[in-house]
Design a protein around this motif. Structure first.
Motif, PDB file in Angstrom:
ATOM      1  N   SER A 180      44.375  35.418  50.030  1.00  0.00           N
ATOM      2  CA  SER A 180      43.458  35.120  48.952  1.00  0.00           C
ATOM      3  C   SER A 180      43.891  35.902  47.730  1.00  0.00           C
ATOM      4  O   SER A 180      44.587  36.891  47.844  1.00  0.00           O
ATOM      5  CB  SER A 180      42.052  35.538  49.362  1.00  0.00           C
ATOM      6  N   HIS A 181      43.492  35.413  46.551  1.00  0.00           N
ATOM      7  CA  HIS A 181      43.623  36.316  45.428  1.00  0.00           C
ATOM      8  C   HIS A 181      42.247  36.695  44.898  1.00  0.00           C
ATOM      9  O   HIS A 181      42.100  37.272  43.844  1.00  0.00           O
ATOM     10  CB  HIS A 181      44.536  35.763  44.335  1.00  0.00           C
ATOM     11  N   ILE A 182      41.224  36.327  45.708  1.00  0.00           N
ATOM     12  CA  ILE A 182      39.870  36.720  45.347  1.00  0.00           C
ATOM     13  C   ILE A 182      39.520  37.976  46.133  1.00  0.00           C
ATOM     14  O   ILE A 182      39.500  37.974  47.356  1.00  0.00           O
ATOM     15  CB  ILE A 182      38.864  35.606  45.673  1.00  0.00           C
ATOM     16  N   LEU A 183      39.266  39.057  45.401  1.00  0.00           N
ATOM     17  CA  LEU A 183      39.094  40.344  46.068  1.00  0.00           C
ATOM     18  C   LEU A 183      37.830  40.415  46.888  1.00  0.00           C
ATOM     19  O   LEU A 183      37.830  40.900  48.007  1.00  0.00           O
ATOM     20  CB  LEU A 183      39.073  41.437  45.001  1.00  0.00           C
ATOM     21  N   SER A 184      36.744  39.884  46.313  1.00  0.00           N
ATOM     22  CA  SER A 184      35.481  40.020  47.029  1.00  0.00           C
ATOM     23  C   SER A 184      35.551  39.271  48.352  1.00  0.00           C
ATOM     24  O   SER A 184      34.890  39.636  49.321  1.00  0.00           O
ATOM     25  CB  SER A 184      34.346  39.473  46.177  1.00  0.00           C
ATOM     26  N   GLU A 185      36.386  38.248  48.378  1.00  0.00           N
ATOM     27  CA  GLU A 185      36.494  37.464  49.595  1.00  0.00           C
ATOM     28  C   GLU A 185      37.109  38.252  50.743  1.00  0.00           C
ATOM     29  O   GLU A 185      36.554  38.326  51.828  1.00  0.00           O
ATOM     30  CB  GLU A 185      37.366  36.253  49.311  1.00  0.00           C
ATOM     31  N   VAL A 186      38.242  38.871  50.481  1.00  0.00           N
ATOM     32  CA  VAL A 186      38.856  39.649  51.553  1.00  0.00           C
ATOM     33  C   VAL A 186      37.970  40.829  51.914  1.00  0.00           C
ATOM     34  O   VAL A 186      37.881  41.216  53.064  1.00  0.00           O
ATOM     35  CB  VAL A 186      40.269  40.145  51.193  1.00  0.00           C
ATOM     36  N   GLU A 187      37.313  41.372  50.905  1.00  0.00           N
ATOM     37  CA  GLU A 187      36.448  42.514  51.184  1.00  0.00           C
ATOM     38  C   GLU A 187      35.313  42.103  52.112  1.00  0.00           C
ATOM     39  O   GLU A 187      34.909  42.845  52.992  1.00  0.00           O
ATOM     40  CB  GLU A 187      35.889  43.067  49.870  1.00  0.00           C
ATOM     41  N   ALA A 188      34.827  40.892  51.913  1.00  0.00           N
ATOM     42  CA  ALA A 188      33.689  40.432  52.714  1.00  0.00           C
ATOM     43  C   ALA A 188      34.092  40.040  54.123  1.00  0.00           C
ATOM     44  O   ALA A 188      33.277  40.102  55.032  1.00  0.00           O
ATOM     45  CB  ALA A 188      33.030  39.252  52.017  1.00  0.00           C
ATOM     46  N   THR A 189      35.320  39.600  54.322  1.00  0.00           N
ATOM     47  CA  THR A 189      35.665  39.049  55.632  1.00  0.00           C
ATOM     48  C   THR A 189      36.618  39.907  56.459  1.00  0.00           C
ATOM     49  O   THR A 189      36.623  39.792  57.675  1.00  0.00           O
ATOM     50  CB  THR A 189      36.312  37.662  55.488  1.00  0.00           C
ATOM     51  N   CYS A 190      37.430  40.720  55.818  1.00  0.00           N
ATOM     52  CA  CYS A 190      38.548  41.313  56.552  1.00  0.00           C
ATOM     53  C   CYS A 190      38.306  42.742  57.017  1.00  0.00           C
ATOM     54  O   CYS A 190      37.689  43.536  56.328  1.00  0.00           O
ATOM     55  CB  CYS A 190      39.804  41.277  55.703  1.00  0.00           C
ATOM     56  N   ASP A 191      38.856  43.042  58.209  1.00  0.00           N
ATOM     57  CA  ASP A 191      38.821  44.405  58.711  1.00  0.00           C
ATOM     58  C   ASP A 191      39.866  45.233  57.992  1.00  0.00           C
ATOM     59  O   ASP A 191      39.750  46.440  57.872  1.00  0.00           O
ATOM     60  CB  ASP A 191      39.184  44.445  60.204  1.00  0.00           C
ATOM     61  N   ARG A 192      40.909  44.535  57.586  1.00  0.00           N
ATOM     62  CA  ARG A 192      42.051  45.265  57.053  1.00  0.00           C
ATOM     63  C   ARG A 192      42.655  44.451  55.921  1.00  0.00           C
ATOM     64  O   ARG A 192      42.674  43.220  55.974  1.00  0.00           O
ATOM     65  CB  ARG A 192      43.070  45.419  58.178  1.00  0.00           C
ATOM     66  N   ILE A 193      43.120  45.137  54.915  1.00  0.00           N
ATOM     67  CA  ILE A 193      43.651  44.450  53.752  1.00  0.00           C
ATOM     68  C   ILE A 193      45.084  44.902  53.513  1.00  0.00           C
ATOM     69  O   ILE A 193      45.380  46.096  53.521  1.00  0.00           O
ATOM     70  CB  ILE A 193      42.801  44.743  52.500  1.00  0.00           C
ATOM     71  N   LEU A 194      45.965  43.914  53.336  1.00  0.00           N
ATOM     72  CA  LEU A 194      47.336  44.230  52.951  1.00  0.00           C
ATOM     73  C   LEU A 194      47.511  43.709  51.537  1.00  0.00           C
ATOM     74  O   LEU A 194      47.359  42.521  51.301  1.00  0.00           O
ATOM     75  CB  LEU A 194      48.330  43.509  53.862  1.00  0.00           C
ATOM     76  N   ILE A 195      47.800  44.585  50.610  1.00  0.00           N
ATOM     77  CA  ILE A 195      48.052  44.103  49.257  1.00  0.00           C
ATOM     78  C   ILE A 195      49.548  43.930  49.089  1.00  0.00           C
ATOM     79  O   ILE A 195      50.329  44.842  49.341  1.00  0.00           O
ATOM     80  CB  ILE A 195      47.477  45.068  48.193  1.00  0.00           C
ATOM     81  N   ILE A 196      49.939  42.713  48.732  1.00  0.00           N
ATOM     82  CA  ILE A 196      51.348  42.384  48.584  1.00  0.00           C
ATOM     83  C   ILE A 196      51.631  42.128  47.119  1.00  0.00           C
ATOM     84  O   ILE A 196      50.874  41.436  46.448  1.00  0.00           O
ATOM     85  CB  ILE A 196      51.709  41.123  49.405  1.00  0.00           C
ATOM     86  N   ASN A 197      52.704  42.710  46.637  1.00  0.00           N
ATOM     87  CA  ASN A 197      53.107  42.448  45.256  1.00  0.00           C
ATOM     88  C   ASN A 197      54.618  42.393  45.182  1.00  0.00           C
ATOM     89  O   ASN A 197      55.303  43.248  45.701  1.00  0.00           O
ATOM     90  CB  ASN A 197      52.564  43.545  44.339  1.00  0.00           C
ATOM     91  N   LYS A 198      55.122  41.365  44.526  1.00  0.00           N
ATOM     92  CA  LYS A 198      56.568  41.169  44.381  1.00  0.00           C
ATOM     93  C   LYS A 198      57.300  41.317  45.709  1.00  0.00           C
ATOM     94  O   LYS A 198      58.332  41.972  45.796  1.00  0.00           O
ATOM     95  CB  LYS A 198      57.125  42.140  43.349  1.00  0.00           C
ATOM     96  N   GLY A 199      56.731  40.736  46.759  1.00  0.00           N
ATOM     97  CA  GLY A 199      57.420  40.721  48.041  1.00  0.00           C
ATOM     98  C   GLY A 199      57.324  42.004  48.837  1.00  0.00           C
ATOM     99  O   GLY A 199      57.957  42.136  49.884  1.00  0.00           O
ATOM    100  N   LYS A 200      56.564  42.961  48.342  1.00  0.00           N
ATOM    101  CA  LYS A 200      56.451  44.218  49.090  1.00  0.00           C
ATOM    102  C   LYS A 200      54.986  44.525  49.379  1.00  0.00           C
ATOM    103  O   LYS A 200      54.111  44.125  48.618  1.00  0.00           O
ATOM    104  CB  LYS A 200      57.038  45.366  48.268  1.00  0.00           C
ATOM    105  N   ILE A 201      54.743  45.269  50.470  1.00  0.00           N
ATOM    106  CA  ILE A 201      53.375  45.698  50.751  1.00  0.00           C
ATOM    107  C   ILE A 201      53.122  46.960  49.938  1.00  0.00           C
ATOM    108  O   ILE A 201      53.839  47.946  50.060  1.00  0.00           O
ATOM    109  CB  ILE A 201      53.196  45.984  52.244  1.00  0.00           C
ATOM    110  N   VAL A 202      52.125  46.905  49.060  1.00  0.00           N
ATOM    111  CA  VAL A 202      51.887  48.061  48.207  1.00  0.00           C
ATOM    112  C   VAL A 202      50.657  48.854  48.647  1.00  0.00           C
ATOM    113  O   VAL A 202      50.464  49.979  48.207  1.00  0.00           O
ATOM    114  CB  VAL A 202      51.758  47.655  46.727  1.00  0.00           C
ATOM    115  N   ALA A 203      49.840  48.269  49.495  1.00  0.00           N
ATOM    116  CA  ALA A 203      48.704  49.020  50.014  1.00  0.00           C
ATOM    117  C   ALA A 203      48.292  48.392  51.332  1.00  0.00           C
ATOM    118  O   ALA A 203      48.444  47.203  51.540  1.00  0.00           O
ATOM    119  CB  ALA A 203      47.550  48.986  49.032  1.00  0.00           C
TER     120      ALA A 203
END
Lengths: 308, 241
Positions: free
Chosen positions: A189-212
């Motif tokens: 998703s690119h909607i933050l509230s969505e992943v926050e509401a549904t996910c146990d864990r969040i991987l933030i990906i930017n330019k092909g790399k995991i940044v968080a």
């Protein structure tokens, strides 16, 4: 089903869409891929679902290598691709039947599964229509239904809530949470509230790399190093107040809010809090402290920070 | 095998749902009917009860019809993105290609079966060479298989149905007629090779009722080649670089 990804890289021509990422997902985790457009979320999902082979790197599902046993793996994955392509000339029920048969659902169970999916995804009203006649939201439901029809152990959902109205979004989120109790779910998703509401864990990906990588709390915590408070002090002379606030040992910066007089945003130095100090300051100077609110860092801020 | 059949069933159903199948069968029957029985036909004049005229007409009508049937098979999936959905289901690329091939072939079998009344009518008129008629149908079927295979391959190359149609006609034209022209214009090995490559050479001996392994090998290998090439085109996304 546990998923293990090792040094995954995908190169399109010159561009590295996914750049040497590694992570592990445990059974029953609901993981959200978050990232700006073109970050490599969909590409990662395509490789995971055996649609595309990686340029290098390995993907394992419960020990099965995606490269060697795609047939076995495809049976265990339910996939909703990005823009939800469907055979628009087919009736919903026929389409679900086709998906069930092709995924190897036992003949005696096919009808039962179709009924369950129609109920689960709220397709009952529209069940006799052709897919081409459906609105976008209903098509998205059909997309979800086909992904879940064979009761897969892993669900890969690429932007599952696009095109849905707010009520439907809430329903789908509830559904995903429900599914996440026994299945491994990966959604993007690119909607933050969505992943926050549904996910146990969040991987933030930017330019092909995991940044968080972490739960929404830990991610927020990372950015919360510098606590932010909003204070309202009534004493007339704004500039003087701002100056003495800045003079406090724990305070890093002070900003007067332009739209509201007497309001200040006070940011503390890393790992410190200035609430007590602000209070003491007001007492000392005989100012009225009208309001003191801690501002919670939003995931938006984390996102902006790591993707810029 | 089961997955292939699931795909074949869906494809065939979509041909009938979208009216392509009915249109194709009706137009095929009208065209082959007119030219066999009415317009410019010699069937009542040659004093022989056979279906050579029909086979001669079908040799051309199928050449144009088959690309129209196969053009959407993979091109449409490429265009709408459903190929991603299909290839992430529990099927291999080979099963997808073979499933689609079988669906087109079955449609052709149904169309050809609808011309059986011609056979029955001719059989009423006199002694028919049953072997020649069987051979003729068999030849049409093999030729159709070959053009279907070429058509599916053309369709796998593009996401545009028109391009797929024209490309299939273009490739087909070589086998259908161009190699034959070239063979008549050249001698020696080249001439022989061109003659061997021409569909007509093999189709004619079949439609006389002579079933020769060389002809079977010819059609069989082109069918297989088309399918393997289509599968390769599908798997291209899966190459490692």
């Amino acid at each position: 089903m546990a998923i293990l990804i090792e040094n995954l890289t995908k190169v399109y021509g010159e561009q590295k869409a996914v750049n040497n990422i590694s992570f592990e997902i445990k059974t029953g985790e609901v993981v959200g891929f978050l990232g700006p457009n073109g970050a490599g979320k969909s590409t990662t999902m395509k490789m995971l679902t055996c649609y595309m082979a990686p340029t290098s790197g390995k993907i394992f599902l419960e020990g099965l290598d995606v490269d060697k046993d795609p047939e076995e793996i495809k049976k265990k994955i339910g996939y909703l691709p990005e823009n939800n392509p469907l055979y628009t000339d087919m009736a919903i029920i026929d389409y679900l039947k086709f998906c069930a048969e092709i995924q190897g659902v036992e003949k005696s169970l096919v009808n039962q599964r179709i009924h369950k999916m129609v109920d689960m995804c709220g397709l009952n009203q529209e069940r006799h229509k052709r897919i081409g006649e459906l609105s976008k939201g209903y098509r998205q439901r059909v997309g979800l239904a086909q992904a879940m029809i064979h009761d897969p152990e892993v669900l890969v959902l690429d932007e599952p809530t696009t095109g849905l109205d707010p009520n439907q979004i809430i329903e789908i989120r509830k559904l995903i949470k429900e599914l996440g109790k026994e299945k491994t779910v990966i959604l993007s998703s690119h909607i933050l509230s969505e992943v926050e509401a549904t996910c146990d864990r969040i991987l933030i990906i930017n330019k092909g790399k995991i940044v968080a990588d972490g739960t929404s709390e830990t991610l927020r915590g990372q950015a919360q190093g510098k606590a932010l408070i909003k204070v309202q002090i009534e004493a007339g002379n704004g500039a003087a107040i701002q100056k003495s606030l800045l003079g406090l040992a724990t305070v890093e910066s002070v900003k007067a809010l332009e739209e509201k007089p007497d309001y200040f945003l006070v940011q503390s130095k890393p790992d410190l809090n200035s609430r007590k100090e602000v209070f003491d300051l007001c007492v000392k100077n005989g100012w009225y402290l009208m309001e003191l609110t801690g501002i919670e860092t939003k995931l938006e801020d984390v996102f902006r920070e790591v993707t810029n | 095998m089961k997955s292939i059949w699931v795909i074949t069933k869906r494809e065939l159903a979509s041909y009938f749902d979208s009216l392509i199948a009915y249109l194709m069968i009706i137009i095929f029957l009208i065209l082959s009917g007119i030219f066999t029985w009415l317009y410019g036909s010699t069937i009542f004049l040659i004093g022989q009860a056979d279906l050579q005229v029909f086979f001669g007409i079908s040799y051309w009508t199928l050449f144009f019809f088959i690309p129209a049937i196969t053009m959407r098979s993979l091109a449409e999936e490429n265009r709408s993105g459903t190929i991603e959905l299909l290839s992430t289901k529990a099927v291999s690329d080979w099963q997808i290609v073979v499933g689609k091939f079988l669906a087109c072939t079955l449609l052709l079998v149904i169309a050809l079966a609808c011309t059986l009344p011609y056979y029955i009518s001719v059989a009423q008129l006199g002694d028919v060479d049953h072997g020649a008629v069987m051979g003729g149908y068999f030849g049409l079927l093999l030729m159709s298989g070959m053009y279907i295979s070429i058509g599916i391959f053309s369709s796998s190359l593009t996401s545009n149905q028109i391009v797929a149609f024209l490309l299939a006609l273009f490739i087909g034209a070589f086998f259908h007629i161009l190699f034959q022209f070239m063979s008549s214009g050249s001698t020696g090995i080249v001439g022989h090779a061109m003659d061997y490559l021409s569909v007509r050479t093999h189709y004619e001996s079949l439609s006389r009722g002579v079933i020769d392994t060389r002809d079977l090998v010819y059609f069989g290998s082109f069918i297989l080649a088309g399918l393997v090439l289509s599968q390769t085109m599908l798997s291209k996304r899966n190459w490692h670089n």
